[in-house]
Design an enzyme around this catalytic site. Structure first.
Site, short mmCIF file in Angstrom:
data_model
loop_
_atom_site.label_atom_id
_atom_site.label_comp_id
_atom_site.label_asym_id
_atom_site.label_seq_id
_atom_site.Cartn_x
_atom_site.Cartn_y
_atom_site.Cartn_z
N GLU A 1 0.82 -1.22 0.00
CA GLU A 1 0.00 0.00 0.00
C GLU A 1 0.85 1.26 0.00
O GLU A 1 0.36 2.35 0.29
CB GLU A 1 -0.94 -0.01 1.21
CG GLU A 1 -1.95 -1.14 1.15
CD GLU A 1 -3.02 -1.09 2.22
OE1 GLU A 1 -2.74 -0.58 3.32
OE2 GLU A 1 -4.13 -1.56 1.95
N LYS B 1 -15.58 -1.32 2.86
CA LYS B 1 -14.86 -1.73 1.64
C LYS B 1 -15.88 -2.32 0.67
O LYS B 1 -16.42 -3.41 0.93
CB LYS B 1 -13.84 -2.81 1.98
CG LYS B 1 -12.63 -2.31 2.79
CD LYS B 1 -11.78 -3.51 3.23
CE LYS B 1 -10.40 -3.10 3.72
NZ LYS B 1 -9.68 -4.24 4.37
#
Ligand code: PGA
Ligand code: ZN
Length: 423
Positions: A208, A340
């Protein structure tokens, strides 16, 4: 306006793994495309993404991770049902549920349903001459979320350089998103510089975009980030606070929490004490997944004993799932939910989870996955839904910066308000 064509195809995500894209063409000639993200530290209770491993679609390349079956489901099952229908997100999602009524979207694949649902939301917004953010939030200032940004990474995203997954910063004292992001970039660059001076590995960039640096304890890692904040001239607590994503499911064996890089193995009650002292000794305002995804008892115990202002954030625990959220509300297991879309599988159902959370005074953090694309729809969803917070990873990698840049664009071009749920 009507749907002319729906096409699914395979593309690559930021880790170089296959993922699903869907393109919806409308009768005005416009085309609306969305790509689906994918996790690495995936919760057991997430909607099911279809991968070709072991199926007749399995390819020798891509290590069985290809998504040909999900793509075929779009082209052969979903497209015929949607073509010539009116473009409307809620109608499209209703059709997807009709085609696959399973709760986890395992028949069509949640990667197939989400790709189509996202493309449908972009197309619906276009049919009303709106951006996706403005489709969900037509009036008043756009509500820009507070970012929660990854500085250090470990766990499944960084070859387990630390047991826990992320140490993040939250620029709670920033007045605008633009200012917030400038602080974060400065902190991340300072952390990289300090890491090099210490002779620690800093060239390894995690999935990430965070720095993958080894630490022998979580406290030491927190102190390292605190030093970086102070060295750029910001004050810890009033301007920038820490957030942790522990991702504890990754090191729970059903009985013990095994912090192997620290050489520690804790039973449930020892580990609860450990987490309690961690949040009281460090300037932490948010802690995500401190306990494993099915260790409901520890969540509840901690929640009843923790500092009142702490944000206790459920990711693997809640998996953007209405039933699991309702249980957490009833049992007071958490006070915030990570949202999400690909854990859920549909845009409209994801929004329903967010609304239920908000109605029960949960904070909501719209989140990217470790495997991402260059798409920026997540920034539109977080803003249009007035989520209050967004988590995208770090400030390295265009798949991350596409989302930050979209928020910068909103602030530069629209009437906006920068939200601060920690005020
Ligand atoms: P994942 O990680 O996308 O690999 O699941 C993100 C998170 O745990 O928040
Ligand atoms: Zn998480």
């Amino acid at each position: 306006m009507k749907i002319n064509k729906v096409i699914g195809y395979q593309v690559l995500d930021s880790r170089g793994r296959p993922t699903v894209a869907a393109a919806i063409s409308l009768t005005d000639g416009s085309v609306h495309t969305a790509r689906v993200p994918s996790g690495a530290s995936t919760g057991k209770h997430e909607a099911k993404e279809l991968r070709d491993t072991g199926s007749k679609f399995a390819e020798s390349f891509y290590g069985g991770l290809s998504v040909a079956q999900a793509v075929a489901n779009i082209n052969e099952k979903i497209a015929p049902k949607l073509v010539e229908e009116q473009i409307d997100l809620n109608l499209v999602d209703a059709q997807l549920i009709e085609l696959d009524p399973s709760a986890d979207h395992s028949s069509l694949g949640a990667n197939a349903t989400l790709a189509v649902s996202l493309a449908a939301s972009l197309a619906t917004a276009h049919s009303q001459n709106k951006s996706l953010a403005r489709y969900f939030s037509p009036d008043g200032p756009l509500q820009i979320p507070m970012p929660m940004v990854n500085i250090l990474s470990g766990g499944a995203h960084a070859n387990r350089t630390m047991d826990i997954q992320d140490i993040l910063v939250v620029p709670v004292g920033a007045k605008t998103f633009t200012q917030a992001l400038s602080w974060i970039v400065a902190i991340r660059e300072m952390a990289a510089k300090l890491g090099k001076e210490d002779g620690k590995v800093t060239n390894l960039i995690a999935d990430e975009g965070g720095l993958a640096i080894s630490f022998t304890s979580i406290e030491k890692a927190c102190e390292f980030v605190v030093t970086a904040i102070e060295k750029v001239g910001l004050s810890v607590g009033s301007q920038v606070s820490l957030a942790l994503d522990i991702a504890a499911t990754q090191f729970y064996d059903g009985n013990n929490y095994n912090l192997s890089t620290m050489g520690k193995s804790y039973n449930r009650s020892e580990y609860l004490q450990f987490i309690k002292s961690l949040v009281s000794n460090q300037p932490i305002i948010s802690i995500e997944d401190p306990f494993a995804e099915d260790d409901w008892q520890s969540w509840q115990e901690f929640s009843s004993q923790m500092p009142a202002k702490l944000q206790l954030l459920g990711d693997d625990l809640l998996t953007t799932n209405l039933d699991r959220l309702n249980r957490a509300i009833a049992e007071k297991s958490a006070n915030a939910i990570l949202i999400k879309p690909n854990q859920n599988g549909l845009v409209s159902a994801t929004l329903n989870v967010l609304k239920q959370a908000r109605a029960n005074n949960f904070n909501t953090v719209v989140s990217a996955r470790s495997g991402e694309s260059e798409d920026s729809w997540l920034a539109d969803l977080a803003t249009g839904w007035s989520a209050g917070q967004i988590k995208v990873g770090s400030t390295h990698g265009s798949e991350r910066n596409a989302k930050w840049n979209r928020l910068l664009e909103f602030e530069a071009t629209e009437n906006t308000k920068f939200l601060n749920p920690f005020n």
